[in-house]
Design an enzyme around this catalytic site. Structure first.
Site, PDB file in Angstrom:
ATOM      1  N   LYS A 136     -11.908   0.341  13.000  1.00  0.00           N
ATOM      2  CA  LYS A 136     -10.666   0.920  13.512  1.00  0.00           C
ATOM      3  C   LYS A 136     -10.773   1.255  15.001  1.00  0.00           C
ATOM      4  CE  LYS A 136      -7.512   1.253  10.200  1.00  0.00           C
ATOM      5  NZ  LYS A 136      -6.166   0.659  10.339  1.00  0.00           N
ATOM      6  N   GLY A 181       0.806  -1.210   0.000  1.00  0.00           N
ATOM      7  CA  GLY A 181       0.000   0.000   0.000  1.00  0.00           C
ATOM      8  C   GLY A 181       0.841   1.262   0.000  1.00  0.00           C
ATOM      9  N   ARG A 195      -1.186   7.273  -3.725  1.00  0.00           N
ATOM     10  CA  ARG A 195      -2.516   7.090  -3.154  1.00  0.00           C
ATOM     11  C   ARG A 195      -3.396   6.308  -4.126  1.00  0.00           C
ATOM     12  NH1 ARG A 195      -5.150   6.408   1.535  1.00  0.00           N
ATOM     13  NH2 ARG A 195      -6.023   8.328   2.405  1.00  0.00           N
ATOM     14  N   GLU A 203     -10.683   8.938  11.306  1.00  0.00           N
ATOM     15  CA  GLU A 203     -12.096   8.576  11.176  1.00  0.00           C
ATOM     16  C   GLU A 203     -12.693   8.132  12.508  1.00  0.00           C
ATOM     17  OE1 GLU A 203     -14.223   8.751   8.554  1.00  0.00           O
ATOM     18  OE2 GLU A 203     -12.701   9.713   7.317  1.00  0.00           O
ATOM     19  N   ALA A 249      -5.419  -3.188   5.919  1.00  0.00           N
ATOM     20  CA  ALA A 249      -6.826  -2.952   6.248  1.00  0.00           C
ATOM     21  C   ALA A 249      -7.621  -2.804   4.961  1.00  0.00           C
ATOM     22  CB  ALA A 249      -6.989  -1.691   7.090  1.00  0.00           C
ATOM     23  N   ASP A 294      -2.167 -13.564   5.042  1.00  0.00           N
ATOM     24  CA  ASP A 294      -3.342 -12.695   5.122  1.00  0.00           C
ATOM     25  C   ASP A 294      -3.597 -12.401   6.586  1.00  0.00           C
ATOM     26  OD1 ASP A 294      -6.190 -11.809   5.214  1.00  0.00           O
ATOM     27  OD2 ASP A 294      -6.096 -12.255   3.070  1.00  0.00           O
ATOM     28  N   THR A 347      -6.703   5.938  12.865  1.00  0.00           N
ATOM     29  CA  THR A 347      -7.209   6.871  11.857  1.00  0.00           C
ATOM     30  C   THR A 347      -8.008   8.010  12.462  1.00  0.00           C
ATOM     31  OG1 THR A 347      -8.762   7.049   9.982  1.00  0.00           O
ATOM     32  CG2 THR A 347      -9.200   5.339  11.584  1.00  0.00           C
ATOM     33  N   TYR A 375     -15.861   1.390   8.503  1.00  0.00           N
ATOM     34  CA  TYR A 375     -14.400   1.473   8.598  1.00  0.00           C
ATOM     35  C   TYR A 375     -13.984   2.103   9.923  1.00  0.00           C
ATOM     36  CZ  TYR A 375      -9.711   3.378   7.893  1.00  0.00           C
ATOM     37  OH  TYR A 375      -8.395   3.735   8.046  1.00  0.00           O
TER      38      TYR A 375
END
Length: 354
Positions: free
Chosen positions: A159, A12, A190, A132, A87, A63, A130, A155
């Site tokens: 988290k 990522g 990104r 969020e 994630a 995984d 995060t 999400y």
């Protein structure tokens, strides 16, 4: 003792920058990747093609939802530091796949913590948290480590579990485990379905004559945007302290999606004027009158997070962390990268030509 890092989510955006950073620090780096029918290593291909591959950089198929695989890797690699970045990290998509998001973003953290607890010895653990988590907080003040959490997406809720189970393992088992509460961090790496990259990629396609306009959802959403390359340094700094803790990484400023659009077009010499409101709002080229931006209600989310603004005072004070790339520099970096990829020129070259 050799520094050995295990990174989940190494393919990522954050994983690729963190791998680069740790390799430069002399670490041996092990990355976890999932098996796919097609390769998904674009962000780390430059590492795989370099001298570190096979000597300091290694990939392992596993995984984070598979506890047996995690136990095997931790016991075999014996990392001194684990960075859990893997994630299902797209907020909008989490409404479409809430159960998978809960498993891949939430429960998987417990599985990795258990593997580290049982076989990690004195290994230090970083959990990617995060902004969020703060989802529904009103526009009253910057959000810090002391701000109450109020997630507004599957999400964010997943988290939230990851955050608290990390704290629980730290307190219950005396593990060196940290949460990095990172506000939005972007880069040319990104994912294309995140709004910042969607904007810069669409503008590059528009300027190359390959796309008519850019369609977005909530133009009023405010975010605290920084550069991912700066933020991975903060992750590492958290694990170098004498005691574990939780830290906000942010820029201490906020911008609307509309401002990001203006700045991105501005890098290419195009001034955007806005007309209309809500779903009727349009962004128009001030010079030509052409409609370049509109609003599509299909991009609205069931529950919107209107405002995220981080206070990173603790990280700056205790970690000595600072960012090198400001908002304007971030936008310029992303616009240059996408325009060069799509049209074969930088923003300055486009302006000179047009």
């Amino acid at each position: 003792m050799n520094n050995i890092a295990l990174i989940t989510g190494v393919t990522g955006q954050d994983g690729s920058y963190l791998a680069e950073f740790l390799l430069a620090q002399g670490y041996e780096v092990h990355g976890l990747i999932r098996r796919h029918s097609t390769q998904n290593t674009e962000r780390i291909d430059h590492i795989l093609e370099g001298p570190y591959n096979g000597t300091k950089f290694f990939l392992h198929y596993a995984d984070t939802t598979d506890s047996s695989g995690l136990i095997r890797l931790v016991s075999e690699i014996k990392p001194t530091e684990v960075y859990n970045l893997a994630a299902q990290s797209h907020v909008g998509i989490s409404f479409e796949v809430p159960e998978y998001t809960a498993e891949a973003t939430g429960v998987s953290t417990l599985k990795l913590l258990e593997a580290v607890r049982m076989f990690g010895g004195s290994c230090r653990y970083y959990q990617a948290s995060t902004s969020e988590l703060f989802g529904g907080i009103p526009e009253t003040a910057p959000q810090s480590e002391k701000t109450p959490f109020y997630p507004k997406s599957p999400y964010g809720a997943a988290k939230l579990y990851s955050y608290w189970i990390t704290v629980n393992y730290r307190e219950s088992y005396n593990m060196f485990a940290c949460n990095g509460i990172l506000f939005n961090h972007e880069s040319p790496r990104r994912g294309e379905n995140f709004v910042t990259r969607k904007i810069t990629l669409a503008i590059a396609n528009i300027l190359a004559g390959k796309q008519e306009k850019l369609s977005l959802g909530n133009m009023n959403a405010k975010r605290d945007w920084g550069f991912a390359g700066d933020y991975v340094k903060g992750m590492w700094l958290m694990l170098q302290q004498d005691k574990p803790g939780d830290y906000v990484l942010a820029t201490n400023e906020t911008h609307t999606v509309r401002e990001f659009v203006e700045a991105a077009f501005g890098q290419c010499g195009i001034e955007i004027k806005w007309e209309g409101e809500g779903v009727n709002e349009k962004g128009i080229d001030a010079k030509t009158g052409r409609v370049l931006v509109d609003v599509n209600p299909q991009f609205y989310r069931p529950a919107e997070v209107e405002f995220l603004w981080g206070d990173c005072t603790k990280a700056e004070t205790e970690l000595g962390w600072k960012r090198d790339v400001d908002f304007k520099g971030l936008v310029a970096m992303m616009m240059d990268s996408d325009l060069k990829e799509i049209a074969g020129m930088t923003c300055e070259e486009y302006k000179a030509k047009n």
